[in-house]
Scaffold this motif. Structure first.
Motif, PDB file in Angstrom:
ATOM      1  N   THR A  21      -6.425   1.947  14.834  1.00  0.00           N
ATOM      2  CA  THR A  21      -6.148   0.532  15.131  1.00  0.00           C
ATOM      3  C   THR A  21      -6.328   0.154  16.605  1.00  0.00           C
ATOM      4  OG1 THR A  21      -3.777   0.989  15.392  1.00  0.00           O
ATOM      5  CG2 THR A  21      -4.545   0.305  13.206  1.00  0.00           C
ATOM      6  N   ALA A  22      -6.175   1.111  17.512  1.00  0.00           N
ATOM      7  CA  ALA A  22      -6.271   0.782  18.936  1.00  0.00           C
ATOM      8  C   ALA A  22      -7.624   1.145  19.544  1.00  0.00           C
ATOM      9  CB  ALA A  22      -5.159   1.484  19.712  1.00  0.00           C
ATOM     10  N   LEU A  23      -8.382   1.991  18.880  1.00  0.00           N
ATOM     11  CA  LEU A  23      -9.672   2.388  19.443  1.00  0.00           C
ATOM     12  C   LEU A  23     -10.844   2.058  18.517  1.00  0.00           C
ATOM     13  CD1 LEU A  23      -8.685   5.845  20.980  1.00  0.00           C
ATOM     14  CD2 LEU A  23      -8.961   3.679  22.159  1.00  0.00           C
ATOM     15  N   ILE A  24     -10.852   2.642  17.328  1.00  0.00           N
ATOM     16  CA  ILE A  24     -12.009   2.495  16.440  1.00  0.00           C
ATOM     17  C   ILE A  24     -12.208   1.048  16.005  1.00  0.00           C
ATOM     18  CG2 ILE A  24     -12.973   3.148  14.205  1.00  0.00           C
ATOM     19  CD1 ILE A  24     -11.692   5.918  14.617  1.00  0.00           C
ATOM     20  N   TYR A  25     -11.167   0.399  15.489  1.00  0.00           N
ATOM     21  CA  TYR A  25     -11.315  -0.978  15.003  1.00  0.00           C
ATOM     22  C   TYR A  25     -11.726  -1.956  16.109  1.00  0.00           C
ATOM     23  CZ  TYR A  25     -10.290  -5.489  12.916  1.00  0.00           C
ATOM     24  OH  TYR A  25     -10.394  -6.781  12.476  1.00  0.00           O
ATOM     25  N   PRO A  26     -11.085  -1.953  17.277  1.00  0.00           N
ATOM     26  CA  PRO A  26     -11.527  -2.886  18.329  1.00  0.00           C
ATOM     27  C   PRO A  26     -12.971  -2.651  18.769  1.00  0.00           C
ATOM     28  CG  PRO A  26      -9.347  -2.074  18.845  1.00  0.00           C
ATOM     29  CD  PRO A  26      -9.840  -1.283  17.668  1.00  0.00           C
ATOM     30  N   PHE A  27     -13.386  -1.394  18.887  1.00  0.00           N
ATOM     31  CA  PHE A  27     -14.769  -1.136  19.289  1.00  0.00           C
ATOM     32  C   PHE A  27     -15.749  -1.507  18.183  1.00  0.00           C
ATOM     33  CE2 PHE A  27     -12.777   1.617  22.549  1.00  0.00           C
ATOM     34  CZ  PHE A  27     -13.371   1.029  23.663  1.00  0.00           C
ATOM     35  N   PHE A  28     -15.355  -1.332  16.939  1.00  0.00           N
ATOM     36  CA  PHE A  28     -16.193  -1.766  15.819  1.00  0.00           C
ATOM     37  C   PHE A  28     -16.379  -3.281  15.859  1.00  0.00           C
ATOM     38  CE2 PHE A  28     -16.350  -3.504  11.489  1.00  0.00           C
ATOM     39  CZ  PHE A  28     -17.582  -2.997  11.088  1.00  0.00           C
ATOM     40  N   MET A  29     -15.284  -4.018  16.064  1.00  0.00           N
ATOM     41  CA  MET A  29     -15.363  -5.478  16.119  1.00  0.00           C
ATOM     42  C   MET A  29     -16.187  -5.939  17.328  1.00  0.00           C
ATOM     43  SD  MET A  29     -14.046  -6.373  13.371  1.00  0.00           S
ATOM     44  CE  MET A  29     -14.184  -8.118  13.580  1.00  0.00           C
ATOM     45  N   LEU A  30     -16.067  -5.253  18.437  1.00  0.00           N
ATOM     46  CA  LEU A  30     -16.883  -5.567  19.608  1.00  0.00           C
ATOM     47  C   LEU A  30     -18.361  -5.362  19.289  1.00  0.00           C
ATOM     48  CD1 LEU A  30     -17.036  -6.297  22.632  1.00  0.00           C
ATOM     49  CD2 LEU A  30     -16.857  -3.849  23.104  1.00  0.00           C
ATOM     50  N   GLY A  31     -18.687  -4.280  18.594  1.00  0.00           N
ATOM     51  CA  GLY A  31     -20.069  -4.017  18.192  1.00  0.00           C
ATOM     52  C   GLY A  31     -20.604  -5.091  17.259  1.00  0.00           C
ATOM     53  N   VAL A  32     -19.783  -5.517  16.291  1.00  0.00           N
ATOM     54  CA  VAL A  32     -20.194  -6.587  15.378  1.00  0.00           C
ATOM     55  C   VAL A  32     -20.452  -7.868  16.163  1.00  0.00           C
ATOM     56  CG1 VAL A  32     -19.413  -8.072  13.491  1.00  0.00           C
ATOM     57  CG2 VAL A  32     -19.074  -5.609  13.344  1.00  0.00           C
ATOM     58  N   GLY A  33     -19.592  -8.159  17.130  1.00  0.00           N
ATOM     59  CA  GLY A  33     -19.761  -9.351  17.964  1.00  0.00           C
ATOM     60  C   GLY A  33     -21.027  -9.293  18.804  1.00  0.00           C
ATOM     61  N   LEU A  34     -21.395  -8.106  19.255  1.00  0.00           N
ATOM     62  CA  LEU A  34     -22.628  -7.957  20.037  1.00  0.00           C
ATOM     63  C   LEU A  34     -23.863  -8.079  19.159  1.00  0.00           C
ATOM     64  CD1 LEU A  34     -21.571  -5.060  22.431  1.00  0.00           C
ATOM     65  CD2 LEU A  34     -21.842  -7.484  22.995  1.00  0.00           C
ATOM     66  N   ILE A  35     -23.766  -7.628  17.918  1.00  0.00           N
ATOM     67  CA  ILE A  35     -24.893  -7.710  16.983  1.00  0.00           C
ATOM     68  C   ILE A  35     -25.080  -9.144  16.483  1.00  0.00           C
ATOM     69  CG2 ILE A  35     -25.735  -6.952  14.722  1.00  0.00           C
ATOM     70  CD1 ILE A  35     -24.292  -4.271  15.281  1.00  0.00           C
ATOM     71  N   PHE A  36     -23.961  -9.858  16.268  1.00  0.00           N
ATOM     72  CA  PHE A  36     -24.007 -11.232  15.760  1.00  0.00           C
ATOM     73  C   PHE A  36     -23.348 -12.191  16.763  1.00  0.00           C
ATOM     74  CE2 PHE A  36     -23.698  -8.470  11.967  1.00  0.00           C
ATOM     75  CZ  PHE A  36     -24.901  -8.794  11.353  1.00  0.00           C
TER      76      PHE A  36
END
Length: 195
Positions: A21-36
């Motif tokens: 919840t503090a590392l994987i999910y935030p970085f995943f959401m950041l990646g999605v935001g960078l892709i879209f």
């Protein structure tokens, strides 16, 4: 011994959940935001001058004869200082028997009849969130005569424009197709300026 084992299991689970919840999910959401980036920034739409005029996801009121009218809304679309107090979405929650709702609907039907527009459900009733940016193709087509006359355009030009701005069903099976009124109205402006 059992208490120590359970404490170790609890600490492991806490560490695993923290990593998730503090590392994987935030970085995943950041990646999605960078892709879209368009979607991550609110699906903002700009006019021909490059100014943000709205979002593709939030309906706006249009009252001019030169534009396609959108669904009625219970949301306060105020600007300036009053805009800080808005941001509440949702239906009015008025019962069908409520005189205020009946009065609003009758007023909307009268306004549409005066403009020679067939009152369709989505031009009379609000959506559940009161923010729906789409109207049905039928509702857009009933407004062709009024918009074409106000802009001095041929009705065929306006009808072709509607066809270009129909958003299909989500994944081809969910929901109904519709026309985003903001995109359609911006296309009308661009058509007249030749851009």
């Amino acid at each position: 011994m059992s208490l120590i084992r359970e404490t170790i299991v609890g600490l492991r689970m806490t560490l695993i959940l923290w990593v998730l919840t503090a590392l994987i999910y935030p970085f995943f959401m950041l990646g999605v935001g960078l892709i879209f980036p368009y979607q991550a920034n609110g699906s903002l739409i700009k006019n021909a001058q490059g100014q943000v005029v709205g979002s593709a996801l939030i309906g706006q009121p249009f009252a001019s004869e030169r534009y396609f009218w959108s669904r009625p809304s219970t949301t306060n679309y105020s600007t300036g200082e009053a805009a800080k107090q808005t941001g509440i979405s949702g239906a009015s929650n008025l019962a069908p028997s409520n005189p205020d709702l009946v009065k609003r609907i009758q007023s909307e039907v009268s306004r549409l009849n005066q403009a020679n527009i067939k009152p369709t459900a989505d031009l009379v009733y609000t959506s559940g969130s009161s923010l729906d940016p789409h109207i049905s193709e039928e509702s857009a087509r009933t407004q062709i005569q009024r918009v074409a006359k106000a802009r001095g355009l041929d009705t065929n030009q306006v009808e072709i424009l509607i066809s270009k701005y129909v958003d299909g069903r989500f994944l081809g099976i969910f929901g109904e197709s519709g026309v985003n009124t903001l995109k359609l109205n911006l296309a009308l402006d661009a058509l007249q300026t030749g851009k």
